[in-house]
Write an enzyme that holds these catalytic residues in place. Structure first.
Site, mmCIF file in Angstrom:
data_model
loop_
_atom_site.group_PDB
_atom_site.id
_atom_site.type_symbol
_atom_site.label_atom_id
_atom_site.label_comp_id
_atom_site.label_asym_id
_atom_site.label_seq_id
_atom_site.Cartn_x
_atom_site.Cartn_y
_atom_site.Cartn_z
ATOM 1 N N LYS A 106 61.702 81.914 16.654
ATOM 2 C CA LYS A 106 61.595 80.475 16.996
ATOM 3 C C LYS A 106 61.612 80.235 18.495
ATOM 4 C CE LYS A 106 66.390 80.520 16.114
ATOM 5 N NZ LYS A 106 66.568 81.612 15.206
ATOM 6 N N GLU A 130 56.298 81.014 9.758
ATOM 7 C CA GLU A 130 57.129 80.327 8.749
ATOM 8 C C GLU A 130 58.608 80.710 8.883
ATOM 9 O OE1 GLU A 130 56.004 78.204 5.719
ATOM 10 O OE2 GLU A 130 58.054 77.813 6.329
ATOM 11 N N VAL A 133 61.525 78.955 11.290
ATOM 12 C CA VAL A 133 62.212 77.672 11.058
ATOM 13 C C VAL A 133 62.839 77.664 9.664
ATOM 14 C CG1 VAL A 133 61.944 75.160 10.914
ATOM 15 C CG2 VAL A 133 60.632 76.440 12.584
ATOM 16 N N LYS A 206 63.747 74.811 16.661
ATOM 17 C CA LYS A 206 63.117 74.585 15.348
ATOM 18 C C LYS A 206 62.507 73.180 15.289
ATOM 19 C CE LYS A 206 66.387 77.635 13.023
ATOM 20 N NZ LYS A 206 67.694 77.685 12.365
ATOM 21 N N GLY A 302 69.307 84.851 7.128
ATOM 22 C CA GLY A 302 69.638 86.047 6.348
ATOM 23 C C GLY A 302 68.360 86.806 6.051
HETATM 24 N N1 LIG Z 1 68.848 87.515 11.293
HETATM 25 C C1 LIG Z 1 68.435 86.384 10.720
HETATM 26 O O1 LIG Z 1 69.067 85.866 9.769
HETATM 27 C C2 LIG Z 1 67.176 85.725 11.175
HETATM 28 C C3 LIG Z 1 66.698 84.578 10.514
HETATM 29 C C4 LIG Z 1 65.500 83.987 10.914
HETATM 30 C C5 LIG Z 1 64.822 84.521 11.990
HETATM 31 N N2 LIG Z 1 65.308 85.631 12.646
HETATM 32 C C6 LIG Z 1 64.543 86.164 13.764
HETATM 33 O O2 LIG Z 1 64.041 87.453 13.420
HETATM 34 C C7 LIG Z 1 63.915 88.250 14.584
HETATM 35 C C8 LIG Z 1 64.646 89.572 14.385
HETATM 36 O O3 LIG Z 1 66.003 89.308 14.123
HETATM 37 P P1 LIG Z 1 67.042 90.456 13.662
HETATM 38 O O4 LIG Z 1 68.248 89.731 13.185
HETATM 39 O O5 LIG Z 1 66.368 91.431 12.777
HETATM 40 O O6 LIG Z 1 67.338 91.151 15.086
HETATM 41 P P2 LIG Z 1 68.029 92.566 15.347
HETATM 42 O O7 LIG Z 1 68.777 93.040 14.177
HETATM 43 O O8 LIG Z 1 68.700 92.456 16.675
HETATM 44 O O9 LIG Z 1 66.760 93.568 15.525
HETATM 45 C C9 LIG Z 1 65.951 93.583 16.667
HETATM 46 C C10 LIG Z 1 65.030 94.777 16.608
HETATM 47 O O10 LIG Z 1 64.203 94.733 17.763
HETATM 48 C C11 LIG Z 1 64.129 96.054 18.320
HETATM 49 N N3 LIG Z 1 63.891 95.997 19.750
HETATM 50 C C12 LIG Z 1 64.688 95.488 20.717
HETATM 51 N N4 LIG Z 1 64.118 95.661 21.923
HETATM 52 C C13 LIG Z 1 62.960 96.316 21.715
HETATM 53 C C14 LIG Z 1 61.953 96.810 22.555
HETATM 54 N N5 LIG Z 1 62.020 96.695 23.888
HETATM 55 N N6 LIG Z 1 60.890 97.436 21.996
HETATM 56 C C15 LIG Z 1 60.801 97.593 20.652
HETATM 57 N N7 LIG Z 1 61.742 97.146 19.796
HETATM 58 C C16 LIG Z 1 62.800 96.527 20.326
HETATM 59 C C17 LIG Z 1 65.493 96.670 18.028
HETATM 60 O O11 LIG Z 1 65.365 98.089 18.084
HETATM 61 P P3 LIG Z 1 66.560 99.101 17.719
HETATM 62 O O12 LIG Z 1 66.784 98.925 16.230
HETATM 63 O O13 LIG Z 1 66.046 100.444 18.043
HETATM 64 O O14 LIG Z 1 67.739 98.669 18.539
HETATM 65 C C18 LIG Z 1 65.754 96.132 16.616
HETATM 66 O O15 LIG Z 1 65.194 97.003 15.660
HETATM 67 C C19 LIG Z 1 64.450 87.373 15.734
HETATM 68 O O16 LIG Z 1 63.377 86.704 16.353
HETATM 69 C C20 LIG Z 1 65.345 86.375 15.035
HETATM 70 O O17 LIG Z 1 65.487 85.154 15.743
HETATM 71 C C21 LIG Z 1 66.453 86.248 12.254
#
Ligand SMILES: NC(=O)c1ccc[n+]([C@@H]2O[C@H](COP(=O)([O-])OP(=O)(O)OC[C@H]3O[C@@H](n4cnc5c(N)ncnc54)[C@H](OP(=O)(O)O)[C@@H]3O)[C@@H](O)[C@H]2O)c1
Length: 425
Positions: A106, A130, A133, A206, A302
């Site tokens: 977002k 999608e 948000v 959002k 989640g």
């Molecule tokens: N978590 C939620 O509930 C949720 C809900 C809606 C939207 N989102 C969105 O979804 C996205 C991902 O969230 P997440 O919770 O999965 O985050 P996360 O657990 O912090 O995962 C981030 C990933 O990005 C990788 N990464 C970081 N820097 C990088 C780089 N320079 N080059 C390549 N890869 C890199 C990390 O690699 P490593 O694994 O090797 O460290 C990790 O695998 C975000 O935009 C977040 O706002 C999350």
């Protein structure tokens, strides 16, 4: 059978869940979309990190940006996060190189969505977001497709599960803000740094995206944002006694040809639909013509809910449904004027903690009348040496409500910073 090759970049919380989902549901997704979603590559920051999935060597890209150049990649799924750095580089390069992009980011879309949409439109590829948000609440696709017939006058709701969990737990479990926050972190509902959830920034990103879709406008930074950190148990109890609940809400509304975007805690009637949305749930309400009012509620975040949204975006691409990222062509999107809140009318709840001595109450009510803020209801709760004064106002311009608060706060009889929470009827 048609096939599209996918590169998943980012294998954290969401990326890992999505990988497993696509691996385990290949057959049904292929049948439903008449096209096979094939995971061709994956990448993340640290190849050696222990993950809950086994990744074969041939899938791994050492340089995540290679996904934007390889001929055998059709769809890039960005799951890194953040509005700058690697996520920004990846999505800009992917679209420039005519790859479809799906993202849950977002922050990136709220900041660079207009520029990205321009490139996607020029290169006739999808930019789908999608999952950015309200996670599992399919509001973006609903606005673009299911509600396409409507002229929308208002969109509002609960867009942040963490703050909704905190406010509803303070109410139901009779606990203070900090205690509930610690519990939310233990349960994984709040991040270790929860500031974007608590200061309203998450809802702001959002809401900007939703506003733009509802009013066919460009993304606009004129948005009033206030979080929930200043809400304490006393406010929640007072609201209850007065027949209200406190919720952190986002609103985008068209009033007399003016658009307002606002994010703030609000008192809402206890028996209203929004007041019944508790815990980590999100709810989005759309007022449109001819539909009337339409509501969607569900898990706001989640890995499961977010994957549901990502797969909806991937499926849209598998079906060859290439659309304008913000519903209409960039040439048709409008540069609308957004108003700040000063002139908008609100009823409000104000709370003053003051010394209990003669003259204080009349001093306060004089400041109200000087600023033309009329009082609908006043409750005074005396304690040992102090007194809590709660005032519910009639509708008044926001600028006068804020001025009244500031002027009272300057008085030496005020013991703590006073509170102003807007009421949404
Ligand atoms: N978590 C939620 O509930 C949720 C809900 C809606 C939207 N989102 C969105 O979804 C996205 C991902 O969230 P997440 O919770 O999965 O985050 P996360 O657990 O912090 O995962 C981030 C990933 O990005 C990788 N990464 C970081 N820097 C990088 C780089 N320079 N080059 C390549 N890869 C890199 C990390 O690699 P490593 O694994 O090797 O460290 C990790 O695998 C975000 O935009 C977040 O706002 C999350």
């Amino acid at each position: 059978m048609r096939k599209l090759n996918i590169a998943i970049i980012g294998l954290g919380n969401i990326g890992t869940y999505l990988y497993k989902y696509l691996r385990d549901n290949r057959k049904i997704l292929t049948e439903k979309n008449n096209c096979l979603p094939h995971i061709k590559y994956v990448s993340a920051k640290n190849r050696k990190k222990r993950r809950s999935i086994n990744i074969s060597k041939k899938l791994w890209l050492d340089n995540y940006l290679d996904a934007t150049k390889l001929k055998d990649v059709d769809i890039i799924i960005e799951l890194i996060g953040g509005s700058e750095g690697p996520a920004k580089k990846l999505v800009f390069n992917a679209l420039k190189n005519k790859k479809h992009v799906v993202t849950a980011n977002k922050a990136l879309i709220a900041k660079y969505g207009d520029q990205l949409a321009k490139i996607a439109e020029k290169n006739k590829v999808n930019l789908e977001y999608e999952a950015s948000v309200c996670g599992g609440v399919p509001i973006i696709r609903s606005l673009k497709e299911g509600l396409i017939a409507n002229k929308i006058s208002k969109i509002y709701g609960i867009f942040n599960g963490t703050s909704n969990y905190i406010l509803s737990s303070m109410d139901k479990e009779n606990k203070e803000f900090n205690d509930v926050l610690i519990k939310a972190q233990k349960l994984g509902y709040a991040e270790s740094n929860p500031s974007a959830d608590l200061n309203g920034d998450d809802v702001s990103s959002k809401l900007k995206i939703l506003t733009s879709l509802c009013f066919n406008s460009f993304l606009n930074d004129n948005i009033y944002v206030e979080g929930i950190k200043q809400i304490d148990k006393t406010d929640i109890d007072n609201a209850n006694k007065l027949g209200y609940k406190i919720k952190l809400l986002g609103f985008a509304e068209l009033l007399n040809n003016r658009i307002y975007q606002r994010v703030h805690p609000a008192l809402i009637k206890k028996d209203s639909y929004v007041a019944s949305i508790d815990g980590v749930l999100n709810a989005v309400i759309v007022d449109g013509k001819p539909v009337g009012q339409s509501t969607i509620q569900g898990e706001g975040a989640g890995a499961g809910a977010t994957t549901s949204a990502l797969v909806s975006d991937i499926s849209s691409i598998l079906r060859g449904n290439i659309k304008f990222p913000f519903s209409i062509s960039i040439k048709e999107r409008k540069k609308l004027k957004f108003e700040n809140l000063d002139q908008r009318l609100f009823s409000a709840y104000l709370r003053f903690e003051v010394e209990d001595r003669p003259g204080v109450l009349s001093n306060i009510t004089n400041i109200f009348s000087k600023n033309k803020v009329s009082i609908k209801r006043l409750v005074q709760n005396p304690y040992k040496k102090s007194s809590s004064i709660i005032i519910i106002t009639h509708k008044s311009k926001d600028i006068f409500l804020k001025k009244t608060l500031r002027e009272v706060d300057k008085k030496n009889f005020v013991k703590h910073k006073s509170k102003l929470i807007r009421i949404d009827e």
